[in-house]
Design an enzyme around this catalytic site. Structure first.
Site, PDB file in Angstrom:
ATOM      1  N   ASP A   1       0.812  -1.215   0.000  1.00  0.00           N
ATOM      2  CA  ASP A   1       0.000   0.000   0.000  1.00  0.00           C
ATOM      3  C   ASP A   1       0.846   1.266   0.000  1.00  0.00           C
ATOM      4  OD1 ASP A   1       0.949  -0.435   2.577  1.00  0.00           O
ATOM      5  OD2 ASP A   1      -1.018  -0.823   3.444  1.00  0.00           O
TER       6      ASP A   1
ATOM      7  N   ASN B   1      -7.347  -2.886  14.617  1.00  0.00           N
ATOM      8  CA  ASN B   1      -8.754  -3.131  14.260  1.00  0.00           C
ATOM      9  C   ASN B   1      -8.927  -4.338  13.333  1.00  0.00           C
ATOM     10  OD1 ASN B   1      -7.775  -2.211  11.827  1.00  0.00           O
ATOM     11  ND2 ASN B   1      -9.107  -0.415  11.680  1.00  0.00           N
TER      12      ASN B   1
ATOM     13  N   HIS C   1      -7.293  -4.873  10.491  1.00  0.00           N
ATOM     14  CA  HIS C   1      -7.069  -4.657   9.052  1.00  0.00           C
ATOM     15  C   HIS C   1      -5.804  -5.370   8.577  1.00  0.00           C
ATOM     16  CE1 HIS C   1      -4.665  -0.605   9.588  1.00  0.00           C
ATOM     17  NE2 HIS C   1      -3.867  -1.637   9.709  1.00  0.00           N
TER      18      HIS C   1
ATOM     19  N   GLU D   1      -9.625  -1.977   5.616  1.00  0.00           N
ATOM     20  CA  GLU D   1     -10.213  -1.687   6.921  1.00  0.00           C
ATOM     21  C   GLU D   1     -11.447  -2.572   7.146  1.00  0.00           C
ATOM     22  OE1 GLU D   1      -8.494  -0.038   8.835  1.00  0.00           O
ATOM     23  OE2 GLU D   1      -7.851   1.920   8.111  1.00  0.00           O
TER      24      GLU D   1
HETATM   25  P1  PGA Z   1       2.274  -1.652  12.677  1.00  0.00           P
HETATM   26  O1  PGA Z   1       1.090  -1.598  11.638  1.00  0.00           O
HETATM   27  O2  PGA Z   1       3.194  -2.718  12.217  1.00  0.00           O
HETATM   28  O3  PGA Z   1       2.913  -0.294  12.612  1.00  0.00           O
HETATM   29  O4  PGA Z   1       1.679  -1.943  14.010  1.00  0.00           O
HETATM   30  C1  PGA Z   1       0.544  -2.789  11.176  1.00  0.00           C
HETATM   31  C2  PGA Z   1      -0.681  -2.498  10.332  1.00  0.00           C
HETATM   32  O5  PGA Z   1      -1.374  -1.506  10.587  1.00  0.00           O
HETATM   33  O6  PGA Z   1      -0.940  -3.282   9.414  1.00  0.00           O
END
Ligand code: PGA
Length: 248
Positions: A67, A136, A138, A143
């Protein structure tokens, strides 16, 4: 799906990197999906170490990142282009012609997303996809509520993700872009192998829901229960709410 709980973040990162490196040695032309965020940094550090000190050759690899924020140019300090350069690309011998990060500045986002999907296909599909997980549930910027069959497209970030990512934008949620280009859940599920990494107590509920909860678009990561070859690497805090026993 195999859940692997390691004693520390570092041990988890080294184990996931070892699995990936082993596949790269067996198939130097591997196509790898890469993730950003704090979680895969340990894995990338270990890949860099393996490259520098153990001769791991990444020159024939093709990579596709999950992404990128819409509206951030590649040199922007918080862009995922920049993140990948800082944490991986500048330290190993990937061929820039074979590395792909979605273009957050694309004029025609829909056309870009179609092109990205076609490029993944042209590369023979993703052999391995590295994933983090949001608090959450995702995966990438898919999301809660994302279609489980979705392909690469534009998505709106939820308020929770904006708040979670504000730490990268001088703690100011106003600076966090609201839109991103993200591989879809269907794109991710087409990868022949998934390596999902999670560390820390803020991921415990999401890991529980993804691994042991019902499969639902409410927790996009729960779809990996349907994948033929998914590995979930956790440290003890991320695994703390799991109800079943898994191998250490
Ligand atoms: P993080 O993010 O590794 O910074 O916790 C993971 C994500 O949001 O997929």
């Amino acid at each position: 799906m195999l859940v692997l709980i390691h004693d520390t973040y570092d041990a988890m990162s080294v184990a996931a990197a070892a699995r990936l490196a082993d596949q790269i040695r067996r198939k130097p032309t591997l196509t790898v999906g890469l993730a950003t965020g704090s979680t895969p940094i340990g894995l990338y550090n270990e890949l860099i170490r393996l490259h520098r000190f153990e001769g791991l050759d990444l020159s024939k690899l093709t990579t596709f990142n999950l992404d990128e924020y819409i509206g951030l140019p590649p040199h922007h300090p918080q862009s995922y282009h920049r993140f990948m350069r800082e944490h991986l690309f500048d330290h190993i011998n990937l061929d820039p012609r074979f590395t792909h990060v979605p273009n957050g500045m694309a004029q025609d986002v829909d056309a870009f997303c179609d092109w990205y999907e076609a490029e993944i296909e042209r590369a023979g599909g993703l052999d391995v996809q590295v994933l983090g997980i949001g608090a959450n549930g995702h995966i990438a910027f898919n999301e809660p509520g994302s279609s489980l069959g979705s392909r690469t497209r534009i998505k709106t970030l939820t308020e929770q993700t904006v708040a979670d990512n504000a730490r990268f934008f001088t703690d100011d949620p106003e600076r966090v872009p609201r839109y991103a280009i993200t591989m879809g859940i269907g794109t991710i599920m087409d990868a022949r192998e998934l390596l999902l990494l999670a560390s820390g107590p803020s991921k415990a509920q999401a890991i529980h829901d993804a691994v042991e909860g019902p499969i639902s678009a409410r927790i996009p990561a729960s779809i990996i229960q349907m994948h033929r070859k998914a590995f979930v690497y956790c440290d003890p805090t991320a695994a703390s709410l799991l109800e079943h026993e898994y191998r250490g």
